[in-house]
Design an enzyme around this catalytic site. Structure first.
Site, PDB file in Angstrom:
ATOM      1  N   ASN A  59       0.880  -1.170   0.000  1.00  0.00           N
ATOM      2  CA  ASN A  59       0.000   0.000   0.000  1.00  0.00           C
ATOM      3  C   ASN A  59       0.916   1.217   0.000  1.00  0.00           C
ATOM      4  O   ASN A  59       1.516   1.536   1.015  1.00  0.00           O
ATOM      5  CB  ASN A  59      -0.886  -0.024   1.262  1.00  0.00           C
ATOM      6  CG  ASN A  59      -1.706   1.255   1.413  1.00  0.00           C
ATOM      7  OD1 ASN A  59      -1.746   2.085   0.490  1.00  0.00           O
ATOM      8  ND2 ASN A  59      -2.354   1.415   2.559  1.00  0.00           N
ATOM      9  N   TRP A  60       1.014   1.840  -1.170  1.00  0.00           N
ATOM     10  CA  TRP A  60       1.940   2.978  -1.295  1.00  0.00           C
ATOM     11  C   TRP A  60       1.422   4.222  -0.587  1.00  0.00           C
ATOM     12  O   TRP A  60       2.135   5.203  -0.460  1.00  0.00           O
ATOM     13  CB  TRP A  60       2.176   3.279  -2.770  1.00  0.00           C
ATOM     14  CG  TRP A  60       3.120   2.323  -3.444  1.00  0.00           C
ATOM     15  CD1 TRP A  60       3.809   1.293  -2.867  1.00  0.00           C
ATOM     16  CD2 TRP A  60       3.503   2.329  -4.826  1.00  0.00           C
ATOM     17  NE1 TRP A  60       4.593   0.666  -3.796  1.00  0.00           N
ATOM     18  CE2 TRP A  60       4.421   1.277  -5.013  1.00  0.00           C
ATOM     19  CE3 TRP A  60       3.154   3.128  -5.926  1.00  0.00           C
ATOM     20  CZ2 TRP A  60       4.999   1.001  -6.256  1.00  0.00           C
ATOM     21  CZ3 TRP A  60       3.720   2.839  -7.163  1.00  0.00           C
ATOM     22  CH2 TRP A  60       4.638   1.797  -7.323  1.00  0.00           C
ATOM     23  N   SER A  95       3.648  -2.217  10.208  1.00  0.00           N
ATOM     24  CA  SER A  95       5.109  -2.317  10.384  1.00  0.00           C
ATOM     25  C   SER A  95       5.674  -3.678   9.970  1.00  0.00           C
ATOM     26  O   SER A  95       6.586  -4.191  10.608  1.00  0.00           O
ATOM     27  CB  SER A  95       5.494  -1.964  11.831  1.00  0.00           C
ATOM     28  OG  SER A  95       5.118  -0.634  12.143  1.00  0.00           O
ATOM     29  N   GLU A 124      -5.217  -4.900  10.539  1.00  0.00           N
ATOM     30  CA  GLU A 124      -4.174  -3.904  10.767  1.00  0.00           C
ATOM     31  C   GLU A 124      -4.440  -3.184  12.084  1.00  0.00           C
ATOM     32  O   GLU A 124      -5.253  -2.255  12.127  1.00  0.00           O
ATOM     33  CB  GLU A 124      -4.170  -2.866   9.634  1.00  0.00           C
ATOM     34  CG  GLU A 124      -3.899  -3.432   8.269  1.00  0.00           C
ATOM     35  CD  GLU A 124      -3.308  -2.388   7.320  1.00  0.00           C
ATOM     36  OE1 GLU A 124      -2.228  -2.641   6.802  1.00  0.00           O
ATOM     37  OE2 GLU A 124      -3.910  -1.323   7.134  1.00  0.00           O
ATOM     38  N   GLY A 137       2.930  -1.161   4.235  1.00  0.00           N
ATOM     39  CA  GLY A 137       2.969   0.271   3.940  1.00  0.00           C
ATOM     40  C   GLY A 137       4.390   0.718   3.606  1.00  0.00           C
ATOM     41  O   GLY A 137       4.886   0.478   2.504  1.00  0.00           O
ATOM     42  N   GLY A 138       5.051   1.322   4.568  1.00  0.00           N
ATOM     43  CA  GLY A 138       6.386   1.915   4.363  1.00  0.00           C
ATOM     44  C   GLY A 138       7.370   1.003   3.652  1.00  0.00           C
ATOM     45  O   GLY A 138       8.107   1.451   2.752  1.00  0.00           O
ATOM     46  N   GLU A 140      -6.644   4.787   7.984  1.00  0.00           N
ATOM     47  CA  GLU A 140      -6.391   6.218   7.732  1.00  0.00           C
ATOM     48  C   GLU A 140      -7.617   6.874   7.113  1.00  0.00           C
ATOM     49  O   GLU A 140      -7.893   8.051   7.353  1.00  0.00           O
ATOM     50  CB  GLU A 140      -5.145   6.374   6.838  1.00  0.00           C
ATOM     51  CG  GLU A 140      -3.880   6.082   7.639  1.00  0.00           C
ATOM     52  CD  GLU A 140      -2.727   5.522   6.823  1.00  0.00           C
ATOM     53  OE1 GLU A 140      -2.759   5.579   5.585  1.00  0.00           O
ATOM     54  OE2 GLU A 140      -1.778   5.009   7.465  1.00  0.00           O
ATOM     55  N   GLY A 150       2.815   2.295  10.790  1.00  0.00           N
ATOM     56  CA  GLY A 150       3.788   3.380  10.656  1.00  0.00           C
ATOM     57  C   GLY A 150       4.524   3.712  11.940  1.00  0.00           C
ATOM     58  O   GLY A 150       5.200   4.735  12.028  1.00  0.00           O
TER      59      GLY A 150
HETATM   60  P1  13P Z   1       3.163   0.370   7.647  1.00  0.00           P
HETATM   61  O1  13P Z   1       3.627  -0.926   7.025  1.00  0.00           O
HETATM   62  O2  13P Z   1       3.917   1.565   7.144  1.00  0.00           O
HETATM   63  O3  13P Z   1       3.104   0.280   9.128  1.00  0.00           O
HETATM   64  O4  13P Z   1       1.655   0.604   7.130  1.00  0.00           O
HETATM   65  C1  13P Z   1       0.754  -0.430   7.221  1.00  0.00           C
HETATM   66  C2  13P Z   1      -0.451  -0.068   6.452  1.00  0.00           C
HETATM   67  O5  13P Z   1      -1.173   0.825   6.809  1.00  0.00           O
HETATM   68  C3  13P Z   1      -0.738  -0.828   5.225  1.00  0.00           C
HETATM   69  O6  13P Z   1      -2.014  -0.566   4.760  1.00  0.00           O
END
Ligand code: 13P
Length: 248
Positions: free
Chosen positions: A9-10, A212, A166, A233-234, A96, A172
């Site tokens: 997920n960018w 994470s 999640e 994510g990241g 989010e 994050g």
């Molecule tokens: P991170 O991997 O950056 O914690 O983000 C997770 C996320 O929200 C994927 O949708």
């Protein structure tokens, strides 16, 4: 046996030239995997991502959609619009969006239904906040979010839904749920699906972990009994790191 699905997920990152370079670099690194690889990219990258992912094993998804097919919804994108350009997946109900953009269980449910009506496969996010976790509400929150998101779907549609567990406090933050805790929470989600749609359906549903995920913890998480891959994510913004997660 359920397949493993690793989705990036960018979020609001990556310009078209960066997206193109990323996919060209990632392609050889993941070509031999048996796992399913999905990149959920910003709307403005979709067209470039789809062109560059043609003839690869990388699938492309969007990060949100509107539930209506068309109409006076300035700034929105419908499931039909995504489908006609070749998008396969769509993330729905990311925390989010629940937190900053007034997404509710009701709009999540409408979007999931509309995704199926338009031939898209939804990746539905559920998860508890830190406050809810500390109050011991995790299971109640995630099973309720799951039940409401899937409400009114056919068994066949539920089987084809991907759920991403999640925990909001893990997104994050560098804090990951332990593999055991994540697996236990995912088992509860599967139990809830079994209660409503039957165990045969529940055993088919792909349930990912997100929050994470990195190359250093992917293997431990994804080899647990009920964790069917991850929503990343990241760590999905760097080809090498993401390819290591895909090839955990
Ligand atoms: P991170 O991997 O950056 O914690 O983000 C997770 C996320 O929200 C994927 O949708």
């Amino acid at each position: 046996m359920r397949r493993k699905v690793i989705a990036g997920n960018w979020k609001m990152n990556m310009l078209p030239d960066e997206a193109i370079n990323f996919i060209q670099e990632l392609t050889p690194l993941v070509k031999d995997t048996e796992n399913e690889v999905i990149l959920c990219v910003p709307y403005t990258d979709l067209f470039y991502a789809l062109l560059n992912a043609q003839d690869t094993n990388i699938k492309i998804g969007a990060q949100n959609m509107h539930f209506a097919e068309s109409g006076a919804y300035t700034g929105e994108i419908s499931g039909k619009m995504l489908k006609v350009i070749g998008v396969e997946y769509v993330i729905i109900g990311h925390s989010e969006r629940r937190q900053y953009f007034a997404e509710t269980d009701e709009t999540v449910n409408k979007k999931v239904k509309s995704a199926f009506e338009n031939g898209l496969k939804p990746i539905v996010c559920v998860g508890e906040t830190l406050e809810e976790k500390e109050q011991g509400k995790t299971i109640n929150i995630i099973t309720t979010q799951t039940r409401l998101a899937l409400d009114g779907l056919s068994k066949e549609q539920v089987k084809n839904t991907i759920i991403a567990y999640e925990p909001v406090w893990a997104i994050g933050t560098g804090k990951t749920a332990t593999a055991e805790d994540a697996n236990d929470s995912i088992k509860e989600i599967r139990k809830e699906i079994a209660k409503i749609y039957g165990n045969d359906v529940a055993q088919c549903v792909i349930i990912q972990y997100g929050g994470s995920v990195k190359s250093s913890n992917a293997r431990e998480l994804f080899t647990k009994s009920d964790i069917d891959g991850g929503l990343v994510g990241g760590a999905s913004l760097k080809t090498e790191e993401f390819s290591k997660i895909v090839n955990f």
